[in-house]
Design a protein around this motif. Structure first.
Motif, PDB file in Angstrom:
ATOM      1  N   UNK A 100       0.960  -1.355   0.039  1.00 33.43           N
ATOM      2  CA  UNK A 100      -0.036   0.055  -0.081  1.00 33.43           C
ATOM      3  C   UNK A 100       0.804   1.301   0.250  1.00 33.43           C
ATOM      4  N   UNK A 101       0.308   2.470  -0.579  1.00 31.80           N
ATOM      5  CA  UNK A 101       1.090   3.715  -0.673  1.00 31.80           C
ATOM      6  C   UNK A 101       0.716   4.518   0.328  1.00 31.80           C
ATOM      7  N   UNK A 102       1.565   4.858   1.203  1.00 32.60           N
ATOM      8  CA  UNK A 102       1.191   5.826   2.485  1.00 32.60           C
ATOM      9  C   UNK A 102       1.373   7.264   1.903  1.00 32.60           C
ATOM     10  N   UNK A 103       0.351   8.051   1.788  1.00 32.80           N
ATOM     11  CA  UNK A 103       0.650   9.301   1.437  1.00 32.80           C
ATOM     12  C   UNK A 103       0.362  10.377   2.459  1.00 32.80           C
ATOM     13  N   UNK A 104      -0.365  10.054   3.571  1.00 35.31           N
ATOM     14  CA  UNK A 104      -1.029  11.067   4.552  1.00 35.31           C
ATOM     15  C   UNK A 104      -0.880  10.230   5.871  1.00 35.31           C
ATOM     16  N   UNK A 105      -0.383  10.788   6.955  1.00 36.48           N
ATOM     17  CA  UNK A 105      -0.665  10.279   8.312  1.00 36.48           C
ATOM     18  C   UNK A 105      -1.372  11.206   9.098  1.00 36.48           C
ATOM     19  N   UNK A 106      -2.563  11.235   9.590  1.00 36.15           N
ATOM     20  CA  UNK A 106      -3.215  12.117  10.531  1.00 36.15           C
ATOM     21  C   UNK A 106      -3.524  13.605   9.623  1.00 36.15           C
ATOM     22  N   UNK A 107      -3.624  13.084   8.316  1.00 38.17           N
ATOM     23  CA  UNK A 107      -3.849  14.537   7.387  1.00 38.17           C
ATOM     24  C   UNK A 107      -2.527  15.042   7.234  1.00 38.17           C
TER      25      UNK A 107
END
Length: 426
Positions: free
Chosen positions: A224-231
């Motif tokens: 999975x590509x993570x593009x944001x954490x907590x916005x």
């Protein structure tokens, strides 16, 4: 990954690293002109056996290694003495078979009492045929048959001990050498599969997910590509993601991901990790990569060989200095368990693990432990220095005791592995 596929890959890993090791011994022994009697994978009772040329290839019950049995390494089992009655099968004026029992059942043979015999140097046998002595030449590949078992004779020039120190040392060292070559190739394959990190990455991917961690029960998947954490957009900044997770403590963290072009949101509550003294969700992140060049592949594979060689010796150091518990030592069962776990994670992880196992097998076999290749090389080295070999009976006894101790240790660690597995501690 399907269970059957995982089991198959686990067995394949063991088969490949052991076979490549024994093939090294086999190839260089044959190249030196040594008669190889058996090429075996495993120990104990035979499960499968087939003869090709002069060598019998066997698969044995206990998957704890393998061996290549060369003529002259151990005392030959079959012996013929003067005064013994035998039957000879002769073809083109040379003895091709020597029968030692059930002589009355043999047809088309010459039967008589042995008056003289040499199956190593002059290759002849003389028989008393009703009071007349007749001498027969023996074919260098003649077979001796006793109790239904065929044993090819080993002329002195086909025996292990007759070869030069260099040829024998190469035949022994070739096993670990092939493991080192396999490890390097597999590390290189891993570099090609994984690529190398981009200089300025703008993406971060989910790597492995730790079992029994907060992430293991979530909808996150590897790749999975993570593009944001907590916005907060994180691009390729792994440290930023770790900081956000740690600061969230017991509060759920929102991961915005992309999977197959579709956006998803996954909420995961971090758990406190005592070892790192921080809050974690139990995932590793793979950086954005690009294809590796030929030189990068070669260089990185070499660095991996160096790093894991150091790690392996660090492990040996802990054993030598007794900085370990019995539960820290794993045997075949635990190794198989770890291998199956890597197989379930994907072919890239399994390939990397196989490279480490192959490197470990090569290094371990070069340790100066009786019965291992390292010990045999020491005996050859002593011979090179003193100009004559060590008494073969004494050397055989040393290797026999070493092999017995290794098998005893194998039983202990295997029992320990099974015990830990039953208790659910692995």
């Amino acid at each position: 990954m399907e269970t059957i596929q995982v089991v198959f890959l686990t067995v394949l890993v063991f088969f490949v690293i052991v076979t490549i090791h024994e093939w090294g011994h086999y190839y260089f022994a044959k190249r030196a002109g040594i008669l190889v009697r058996e090429f075996a994978i495993g120990f104990g009772p035979k499960l499968f056996s087939i003869k090709r040329g002069e060598t019998r290839f066997t698969l044995r019950l206990v998957p704890a290694g393998g061996f290549v049995r060369m003529a002259g390494e151990d005392p030959e089992i079959v012996d013929v003495s003067e005064g013994q009655t035998v039957a000879l099968r002769v073809k083109d004026d040379k003895v091709t078979r020597i029968y030692l029992d059930r002589l009355d059942e043999r047809s088309g043979v010459v039967r008589g009492e042995v008056t003289a015999i040499d199956l190593e140097r002059d290759l002849f046998v003389s028989l008393d045929l009703d009071g007349e002595i007749e001498r027969f030449r023996v074919h260098p590949q003649a077979l001796m048959i006793s109790k239904g078992k065929e044993t090819q004779i080993a002329p002195i020039d086909r025996q292990f001990g007759s070869k030069s120190v260099g040829a024998r040392a190469m035949a022994i060292f070739a096993g670990p050498m092939m493991n080192f070559i396999l490890a390097f190739v597999l590390f290189a394959v891993c570099v090609q599969m994984a690529g190398v990190p981009k200089e300025n990455p703008d993406k971060l991917f989910v790597g492995s997910i730790t079992d029994k961690s907060p992430a293991s029960g979530s909808d996150l998947k590897r790749g999975d590509t993570i593009f944001a954490v907590n916005g907060t957009p994180i691009g390729g900044n792994f440290k930023l993601m770790v900081d956000i997770i740690n600061k969230s403590k017991d509060t759920a963290v929102k991961f915005d991901i992309i999977r197959e072009g579709v956006k998803h949101s996954v909420n995961i509550t971090p758990a406190f990790d005592k070892e790192s003294q921080s809050y974690r969700v139990g995932i590793s992140a793979d950086p954005q990569t690009r294809p590796a060049t030929f030189m990068e592949t070669f260089t990185i594979a070499g660095k991996q060989m160096k790093v894991w060689t150091i790690n392996i010796f660090e492990g040996f150091k802990k054993i030598i200095t007794a900085q370990f518990k019995l539960s820290d030592i794993g045997g075949p069962v635990r190794t198989a368990q770890y291998t199956s776990q890597f197989a379930a994670e994907g072919i890239d992880k399994l390939t990397f693990w196989t490279a480490i196992l192959s490197l470990y097998l090569g290094i371990f076999n070069l340790m100066p432990i009786p019965a291992l290749d390292g010990s045999r090389l020491i005996f050859i080295g002593i011979e090179a220095v003193r100009g004559r070999p060590v008494n073969p009976n004494r050397e055989s006894m040393v290797h026999f005791i070493g092999f017995a101790l290794i098998m005893l240790l194998m039983v202990v660690v295997t029992f320990n592995d099974i015990l830990l597995l039953v208790r659910g501690e692995q």
